[in-house]
Write an enzyme that holds these catalytic residues in place. Sequence first.
Site, mmCIF file in Angstrom:
data_model
loop_
_atom_site.group_PDB
_atom_site.id
_atom_site.type_symbol
_atom_site.label_atom_id
_atom_site.label_comp_id
_atom_site.label_asym_id
_atom_site.label_seq_id
_atom_site.Cartn_x
_atom_site.Cartn_y
_atom_site.Cartn_z
ATOM 1 N N LYS A 1 48.456 27.099 23.108
ATOM 2 C CA LYS A 1 48.885 26.159 24.145
ATOM 3 C C LYS A 1 49.340 24.821 23.552
ATOM 4 C CE LYS A 1 46.759 28.286 28.095
ATOM 5 N NZ LYS A 1 46.060 29.420 27.441
HETATM 6 C C1 LIG Z 1 46.320 30.752 27.758
HETATM 7 C C2 LIG Z 1 46.013 31.806 26.768
HETATM 8 C C3 LIG Z 1 46.533 33.125 26.879
HETATM 9 C C4 LIG Z 1 47.371 33.561 28.062
HETATM 10 O O1 LIG Z 1 48.648 32.984 28.080
HETATM 11 P P1 LIG Z 1 49.510 32.971 29.434
HETATM 12 O O2 LIG Z 1 50.659 32.087 29.122
HETATM 13 O O3 LIG Z 1 48.602 32.406 30.502
HETATM 14 O O4 LIG Z 1 49.903 34.375 29.710
HETATM 15 C C5 LIG Z 1 46.242 34.036 25.888
HETATM 16 N N1 LIG Z 1 45.448 33.704 24.835
HETATM 17 C C6 LIG Z 1 44.929 32.462 24.683
HETATM 18 C C7 LIG Z 1 44.052 32.175 23.527
HETATM 19 C C8 LIG Z 1 45.188 31.474 25.645
HETATM 20 O O5 LIG Z 1 44.656 30.247 25.494
#
Ligand SMILES: *Cc1c(COP(=O)(O)O)cnc(C)c1O
Length: 473
Positions: A113
């Site tokens: 993120k």
């Molecule tokens: C947020 C997240 C996801 C999922 O991603 P999306 O964009 O919500 O599909 C997968 N793995 C980790 C470690 C995350 O923080």
Amino acid sequence: MRYISTRGGMPAAPFCNILLEGLAPDGGLAMPEAYPRLTPAELAAMRGMSYPQLAFAVLSKFIDDIPAGDLKALVDKTYTPAVFGSPDIAPLTMLEPGLYILGLSNGPTLAFKDMAMQLLGNLFEYVLARENRELNILGATSGDTGSAAEYAMRGKKGVRVFMLSPQGKMSPFQTAQMFSLQDPNIYNLAVDGVFDDCQDIVKAVSGDAAFKARYKIGAVNSINWARVVAQSVYYFKGYFAATTSNDQQVAFAVPSGNFGNIYAGHLARSMGLPIKQLVLATNENNVLEEFFKTGVYRVRKAHETRHTSSPSMDISKASNFERFVFDLAGRDGATVKALWASLDRDGAFDLNGTPLMRALPQQGFVSGSSTHADRLATIRTTHQRYGKLIDTHTADGLKVALEYRDAAVPMIVLETALPAKFEETIIEATGIKPPRPAGFEDIESLPKRFEVMPVSPGKIKAYIAFQCANKWG
Ligand SMILES: *Cc1c(COP(=O)(O)O)cnc(C)c1O
């Protein structure tokens, strides 16, 4: 480039108008009027670019109301080796010929993120200063999103972050990451309740229109368009790193929750990046796997949503999924509006027998899911075979990737977090404690800065009002 809503009810608006907003006024999500297409010459030029150059090339197709020089400066200041650990920013690692991991977790919170959120922090600061505005970000987190938002907004002028978390319910590592921030514009509010209480408080406070307007309350959720575009950049990076010519195709496997990450892959492909297949991986919470296999989208109730060892994918519905359905519906807002009305009414919709179902196979998505036992086996095997430790979410991606491998097409698995964040499961799988990156060795013992708050929207409002009355720290 102007933006419209997936539900057809928003006058077209420029990028900076939608940057700070959540949902469109009609309840839909912002989308560009049309996807920009990259010419073969543009794609050829991109092959030699550094990460910040790629980011500028992609972002400038979507953002035309920030002068190019300013946008370039924002991108250059975001994607640095100091923030992301190496000049590569998103390094590609080969497990074996044709099978790769794209490292997206070397930012400050050790999860993907950061790749978009770090840019968002700089974009917010720039636009708020230009418009002489302030923003108070209010959010609820059970872990990853909150820390990525705090690390993106810390020290940013014009922005305060009020982040609610359930007291004592996050892992010690996650708690330490958030609560050790000493920046005066970051407020950690440990709510004496569960995550749902935190979410309910956010809804109640943002639902008070007068309070929201007076205190300029905003959010940084996964539906933010700038986050999605920023995520599409690493698909380009991964593609160029895994291929030698733009005539080749690749596949990406994406550990998915809210469909933001994999939608960014769909966006990259829509711009002309040669992606053959997008492999959507879920954990036990398989709303999206089910959709891509059956054409039925059925959101889950709270009691049907499982707590798993890949907790960032524990979703009951996928907030960015509406963007994909908008494309599937030939960008017809009325169709999307009707589908989401039936979702509100019945908790599900079924595309079988509709033109959308006939369009689905052409989108190049496949799906699969994994269980806790699968995660353990994948983590163990990957370590034995390749000497690489992967985290639980990445393991979900790799498990499903292997089910869809095609010898002629390189498969790139997106690494969405580092194993150090999920020590317990890594030890369960391998007996090994994953190494922590420099600076994180003893994070749990850092001094913590947080306030304990009752489950009371009124008390949270009073707290926000009090902090806003004080001058900036
Ligand atoms: C947020 C997240 C996801 C999922 O991603 P999306 O964009 O919500 O599909 C997968 N793995 C980790 C470690 C995350 O923080």
